[in-house]
Design a protein around this motif. Structure first.
Motif, PDB file in Angstrom:
ATOM      1  N   GLN A  49       0.843  -1.201   0.000  1.00 28.89           N
ATOM      2  CA  GLN A  49       0.000   0.000   0.000  1.00 28.89           C
ATOM      3  C   GLN A  49       0.873   1.244   0.000  1.00 28.89           C
ATOM      4  O   GLN A  49       1.778   1.353   0.816  1.00 28.89           O
ATOM      5  N   PHE A  69       0.098  -6.044   0.243  1.00 27.14           N
ATOM      6  CA  PHE A  69      -1.309  -6.288  -0.104  1.00 27.14           C
ATOM      7  C   PHE A  69      -1.728  -7.729   0.168  1.00 27.14           C
ATOM      8  O   PHE A  69      -2.838  -7.999   0.581  1.00 27.14           O
ATOM      9  N   VAL A 314      -6.367   5.326  -4.735  1.00 22.94           N
ATOM     10  CA  VAL A 314      -6.474   3.883  -4.508  1.00 22.94           C
ATOM     11  C   VAL A 314      -7.771   3.358  -5.109  1.00 22.94           C
ATOM     12  O   VAL A 314      -7.795   2.355  -5.822  1.00 22.94           O
ATOM     13  N   GLN A 315      -8.859   4.055  -4.787  1.00 22.50           N
ATOM     14  CA  GLN A 315     -10.158   3.558  -5.233  1.00 22.50           C
ATOM     15  C   GLN A 315     -10.215   3.450  -6.745  1.00 22.50           C
ATOM     16  O   GLN A 315     -10.707   2.464  -7.288  1.00 22.50           O
ATOM     17  N   GLU A 319     -10.836  -0.071  -8.825  1.00 20.70           N
ATOM     18  CA  GLU A 319     -12.041  -0.291  -9.632  1.00 20.70           C
ATOM     19  C   GLU A 319     -11.722  -0.343 -11.121  1.00 20.70           C
ATOM     20  O   GLU A 319     -12.308  -1.126 -11.868  1.00 20.70           O
ATOM     21  N   TRP A 340     -13.527   8.723  -4.997  1.00 16.35           N
ATOM     22  CA  TRP A 340     -13.359   9.295  -3.654  1.00 16.35           C
ATOM     23  C   TRP A 340     -11.897   9.247  -3.238  1.00 16.35           C
ATOM     24  O   TRP A 340     -11.116   8.461  -3.750  1.00 16.35           O
ATOM     25  N   TRP A 342      -8.963  10.385   0.159  1.00 14.20           N
ATOM     26  CA  TRP A 342      -8.825  10.793   1.550  1.00 14.20           C
ATOM     27  C   TRP A 342      -7.419  11.284   1.820  1.00 14.20           C
ATOM     28  O   TRP A 342      -6.484  10.950   1.091  1.00 14.20           O
ATOM     29  N   LYS A 399     -21.371  10.161  -0.539  1.00 12.30           N
ATOM     30  CA  LYS A 399     -20.928   9.060  -1.397  1.00 12.30           C
ATOM     31  C   LYS A 399     -22.121   8.169  -1.769  1.00 12.30           C
ATOM     32  O   LYS A 399     -22.304   7.803  -2.936  1.00 12.30           O
ATOM     33  N   VAL A 442     -18.236  -4.104 -10.793  1.00 16.30           N
ATOM     34  CA  VAL A 442     -18.165  -5.194  -9.821  1.00 16.30           C
ATOM     35  C   VAL A 442     -19.452  -6.003  -9.775  1.00 16.30           C
ATOM     36  O   VAL A 442     -19.446  -7.156  -9.391  1.00 16.30           O
ATOM     37  N   GLY A 454     -10.531 -14.623  -4.712  1.00 15.32           N
ATOM     38  CA  GLY A 454      -9.776 -13.721  -3.857  1.00 15.32           C
ATOM     39  C   GLY A 454     -10.658 -12.561  -3.479  1.00 15.32           C
ATOM     40  O   GLY A 454     -11.702 -12.354  -4.070  1.00 15.32           O
ATOM     41  N   SER A 455     -10.238 -11.836  -2.498  1.00 11.71           N
ATOM     42  CA  SER A 455     -11.007 -10.667  -2.114  1.00 11.71           C
ATOM     43  C   SER A 455     -10.871  -9.589  -3.166  1.00 11.71           C
ATOM     44  O   SER A 455      -9.794  -9.364  -3.699  1.00 11.71           O
ATOM     45  N   PRO A 456     -11.942  -8.930  -3.507  1.00 17.01           N
ATOM     46  CA  PRO A 456     -11.828  -7.793  -4.414  1.00 17.01           C
ATOM     47  C   PRO A 456     -11.315  -6.587  -3.671  1.00 17.01           C
ATOM     48  O   PRO A 456     -11.950  -5.559  -3.632  1.00 17.01           O
ATOM     49  N   ALA A 457     -10.180  -6.749  -3.033  1.00 15.26           N
ATOM     50  CA  ALA A 457      -9.786  -5.737  -2.058  1.00 15.26           C
ATOM     51  C   ALA A 457      -8.556  -4.969  -2.483  1.00 15.26           C
ATOM     52  O   ALA A 457      -7.794  -5.395  -3.339  1.00 15.26           O
ATOM     53  N   ALA A 458      -8.378  -3.845  -1.849  1.00 12.92           N
ATOM     54  CA  ALA A 458      -7.197  -3.040  -2.083  1.00 12.92           C
ATOM     55  C   ALA A 458      -5.984  -3.761  -1.541  1.00 12.92           C
ATOM     56  O   ALA A 458      -6.048  -4.490  -0.587  1.00 12.92           O
TER      57      ALA A 458
ATOM     58  N   GLY B  32      -6.720 -12.894   0.780  1.00 10.36           N
ATOM     59  CA  GLY B  32      -7.727 -12.935  -0.271  1.00 10.36           C
ATOM     60  C   GLY B  32      -9.071 -13.475   0.191  1.00 10.36           C
ATOM     61  O   GLY B  32      -9.786 -14.099  -0.581  1.00 10.36           O
ATOM     62  N   VAL B  33      -9.433 -13.223   1.435  1.00 11.25           N
ATOM     63  CA  VAL B  33     -10.743 -13.670   1.915  1.00 11.25           C
ATOM     64  C   VAL B  33     -11.827 -12.798   1.282  1.00 11.25           C
ATOM     65  O   VAL B  33     -11.757 -11.578   1.379  1.00 11.25           O
ATOM     66  N   PRO B  34     -12.820 -13.434   0.632  1.00 14.65           N
ATOM     67  CA  PRO B  34     -13.876 -12.615   0.038  1.00 14.65           C
ATOM     68  C   PRO B  34     -14.717 -11.932   1.114  1.00 14.65           C
ATOM     69  O   PRO B  34     -14.775 -12.403   2.251  1.00 14.65           O
ATOM     70  N   ILE B  36     -14.426  -8.819   2.344  1.00 12.74           N
ATOM     71  CA  ILE B  36     -13.825  -7.626   2.954  1.00 12.74           C
ATOM     72  C   ILE B  36     -13.157  -6.847   1.831  1.00 12.74           C
ATOM     73  O   ILE B  36     -12.285  -7.375   1.146  1.00 12.74           O
ATOM     74  N   VAL B  37     -13.568  -5.600   1.630  1.00 12.04           N
ATOM     75  CA  VAL B  37     -13.001  -4.814   0.533  1.00 12.04           C
ATOM     76  C   VAL B  37     -11.849  -3.944   1.032  1.00 12.04           C
ATOM     77  O   VAL B  37     -10.739  -4.010   0.537  1.00 12.04           O
ATOM     78  N   ALA B  38     -12.105  -3.113   2.039  1.00  5.40           N
ATOM     79  CA  ALA B  38     -11.048  -2.322   2.676  1.00  5.40           C
ATOM     80  C   ALA B  38     -10.347  -1.377   1.706  1.00  5.40           C
ATOM     81  O   ALA B  38      -9.135  -1.382   1.579  1.00  5.40           O
TER      82      ALA B  38
END
Lengths: 458, 106
Positions: A49, A69, A314-315, A319, A340, A342, A399, A442, A454-458, B32-34, B36-38
C-alpha cells in the motif's frame, strides 16, 4: 485470444507491481481465468500500500512488509507469478501477443498485456537538488530514507502544498520539528479542493505551528559538505531580499507524472496518461491500462463532469483494474463509479466524495473554525461532490447519494441538526434515470469457476 | 497464533491464521478472503471492511471509538448492534475470532 497453437500457453503480462497490478491479477483469477499471470515491476518489495508511506510509515508505525497487499501464499495459491526488480524497457507486440524485454535481458512472452505503470514524482531542476537531504516520496525505499532523515532533523521544509506534502509536514510537526511548507500557488491543495477548503487547511496548519508560505518562489537549495542546509526563496511582495529557509531535510512534493514510455513505444495514444476508454482499453484495441497512468472518460455516476480525467487514487486503481481484467477476458464491464479520496493530516481527516470540477455553487455545512465541517459542491442545483473534514457521516452520506443518483437540496444542506442522509431527494434532471441505471463493473462479475475467489480488495 | 473465522453471507467459512498486531481486516485482505473490501487500507476512511462480530468474540476487542461509530452509519449493508469495522479489530496472541461478513461492502 491466446491458446491457438500447441506452443506453451501464454497468459497475461501485467507491467507494474502496484495497487492496480495486484487488483488486476486478483480479479482475473476471480473471473475464472486459468492462464498464466505474470506481475512484473521494478520495485524490490512485494506489492504494498502506498498511502501510508506519507503517514504511518514516517512515524515508524509501518514497514514495507506490514503494508503488503497479499501474502506470498496468496500469489502462489493463485498462480500469480510475482517478478520484482525487473524494469521493462521494450515491448514488441502484435494482435496475438508479444514479448516484453527487461533491462536485465530477461524476456516475458504474453498473449494479453496490461499496463499499470503508475506515476513518478514531478521533478524540479533546481540548483542543489542533488544535495543529500533533498528527496521525493513515492516508494517504500524512498520512505525508508526519509523516515531516517526526519528522525534526526530539526528543520524540515516541504516544497509543495498538496496532499503528500501536507501529510508529511503535519507528521513532522507533530514530532516536534520546525516545519515550513513552500507553495508556489496562492493557495494550498489548489488542484483538488475549493478555496474554502484551502483556506481552512492554511489556518489549521498554521494553528498547529507549521509555517506556510504561499506564492513562494524557490530559487535553489543551498548546502554544506554536500548536505542541504536551506532553501533560498525569491523576493516576495515587493520585498527585494530573498530569504533562506533553514532545512536539514527537504521533501519535494509537487505532483506526479504518469509513466507512459512503454505506451508511447507501442504507438498507443498518450495524453496526460495512457488514453483508455470506459473499458480501460487503450487505442490499439488490445492493451489495457489502469490506475494512475491511465487517462479515462470521467467515470462519475451521473452525467455531470464531462470530459477525460486521470485520477490518482487507490479507489480508482482498484475499480479500474477490475474493469481492465474483465475487458481482457472479453467480459462486459464499464468503469462507472463515485470517485473518492482521503488525506489524513495530523488530526484532520479529509474525505472527498465525487469530483467537484465544473461546480457552479459551493455550500458550507458546519463551521470551519470548529474543524468539523463539509463543503458541498453543486452544479445546476444538483450535489456533485463534497470535501468533508472530520465529518465521516457527511462523507458517507454524499458518497451514497451520488451512488444512488440522489441529491441534497442546497437550501437545507446547511442544517447540521439533521443528518445529510435524511435530506436525500431524487434528482429531477434528464439524466437521473441513467445515473441510477449506470452499470458498475463489480456487479457484473460472474462467479469464479476454478480458482478460489480472492477478495476484491485493495 | 490467532485465528480468524470469516463466515460469508452465503455461509461459506474461511479460517485464516493471522499474526498478533494485525487487524481482522488486514488478515482477510492479505489472504484474499472474500467479503472484505477495505478500500482505504485501514485508515478509517471508507467503511468497506464492515463485519458482524459474533457474540463469542465480542469480549476480545476494546469498544469502538466515536469515529468508527460514525463510519458504521454509512456501511453498504445497514449496521447491527454487533457491527464493527474490521480494520479496528487488532488480533492478540492465541485469540480465536469469529466474524460474519455482509452481503456487500460497496
Amino acid at each position: 485470444m491466446g491458446d491457438t497453437t500447441a506452443a506453451p500457453r501464454l497468459g497475461t503480462l501485467i507491467i507494474g507491481n502496484c495497487q492496480a497490478g495486484v487488483q488486476l491479477a486478483s480479479t482475473l483469477r476471480e473471473l475464472g481465468d486459468t492462464d498464466p499471470i505474470t506481475l512484473v515491476g521494478e520495485e524490490p518489495h512485494a506489492p504494498y500500500q502506498r498511502p501510508p508511506l506519507s503517514k504511518a510509515f514516517l512515524k515508524g508505525e509501518a514497514t514495507a512488509d506490514s503494508l503488503a497487499f497479499r501474502t506470498h501464499d496468496f500469489y502462489r495459491e493463485h498462480s500469480i507469478d510475482l517478478v520484482p526488480r525487473e524494469r521493462i524497457f521494450r515491448i514488441i507486440r502484435n494482435a496475438d501477443g508479444g514479448v516484453a524485454t527487461a533491462e536485465s535481458g530477461r524476456t516475458f512472452a504474453f498473449a494479453r498485456l496490461a499496463l499499470t505503470t503508475g506515476a513518478v514524482p514531478r521533478t524540479i531542476p533546481f540548483e542543489g537538488s542533488e544535495l543529500e537531504g533533498v528527496s521525493y516520496l513515492r516508494t517504500a525505499t524512498e520512505a525508508t530514507v526519509l523516515e531516517q532523515q526526519l528522525r534526526e532533523a530539526r528543520n524540515v521544509v516541504v516544497v509543495g502544498g498538496g496532499f503528500i506534502g501536507l501529510e508529511v509536514a503535519a507528521g513532522a510537526r507533530a514530532a516536534g520539528k520546525n516545519v515550513t511548507v513552500l507553495e508556489a500557488a496562492p493557495r494550498l491543495v489548489g488542484r483538488a479542493v475549493s478555496e474554502q477548503t484551502s483556506e481552512f487547511y492554511l489556518q489549521a496548519h498554521r494553528r498547529r505551528g507549521i509555517r506556510v508560505v504561499l506564492n513562494a518562489q524557490v530559487v535553489r537549495f543551498v548546502g554544506e559538505h554536500d548536505r542541504v542546509t536551506g532553501v533560498e526563496l525569491g523576493p516576495r511582495d515587493g520585498d527585494g531580499s530573498g530569504e533562506i529557509v533553514a532545512a536539514d531535510v527537504v521533501l519535494i512534493g509537487v505532483g506526479v507524472v504518469p509513466r507512459t514510455e512503454l505506451a508511447v513505444q507501442l504507438g498507443i495514444e498518450v495524453e496526460n496518461g495512457i488514453v483508455v476508454d470506459a473499458r480501460a482499453l487503450a487505442s490499439d484495441g488490445l492493451t489495457v491500462a489502469a490506475g494512475d497512468c491511465a487517462n479515462m472518460p470521467n467515470p462519475s455516476i451521473g452525467d455531470f463532469g464531462v470530459g477525460r480525467i486521470r485520477l490518482e487514487s487507490v479507489q480508482n486503481a482498484v475499480e479500474q483494474a477490475k474493469v481492465a481484467a474483465a475487458t481482457l477476458l472479453g467480459l462486459p464491464a464499464e468503469h462507472r463509479t463515485v470517485p473518492w479520496f482521503w488525506s489524513d493530516q495530523a488530526d484532520l481527516k479529509l474525505q472527498i466524495a465525487g469530483l467537484s470540477g465544473g461546480h457552479d455553487r459551493v455550500v458550507l455545512r458546519g463551521e470551519p473554525d470548529s474543524e468539523k465541517f463539509s463543503v458541498l459542491y453543486y452544479r445546476d442545483g444538483r450535489l456533485i461532490a463534497a470535501d468533508c473534514i472530520n465529518s465521516p457521516l457527511d462523507f458517507m452520506a454524499v458518497k451514497n447519494a451520488l451512488h444512488r443518483g440522489l441529491s441534497v437540496p442546497a437550501d437545507v444542506a446547511t442544517d447540521t441538526t439533521v443528518p445529510l442522509k435524511k435530506l436525500f431527494v431524487a434528482v429531477e434532471t434528464a439524466d437521473a434515470g441513467r445515473a441510477v441505471a449506470a452499470p458498475v463493473a463489480v456487479d457484473l462479475a460472474p462467479p469464479a469457476v476454478p480458482v478460489p475467489a480472492g477478495s476484491p480488495a485493495a | 497464533m490467532p485465528t480468524v473465522s470469516y463466515v460469508a453471507f452465503d455461509g461459506t467459512e474461511t479460517i485464516v491464521t493471522g499474526f498478533a498486531g494485525d487487524s481482522v481486516m488486514e488478515t482477510a485482505v492479505r489472504n484474499g478472503v472474500p467479503g472484505i473490501v477495505a478500500e482505504c487500507g485501514g485508515s478509517l476512511s471508507c467503511a468497506t471492511c464492515h463485519v458482524f462480530l459474533c457474540a463469542d468474540s465480542a469480549g476480545l476487542f476494546p469498544p469502538k471509538l466515536d469515529l468508527e461509530d460514525d463510519m458504521l452509519d454509512g456501511t453498504a449493508i445497514d449496521r447491527e448492534d454487533n457491527s464493527r469495522l474490521s480494520c479496528q479489530l487488532k488480533l492478540t496472541d492465541d485469540v480465536s475470532v469469529h466474524v460474519q461478513t455482509p452481503e456487500t461492502q460497496v
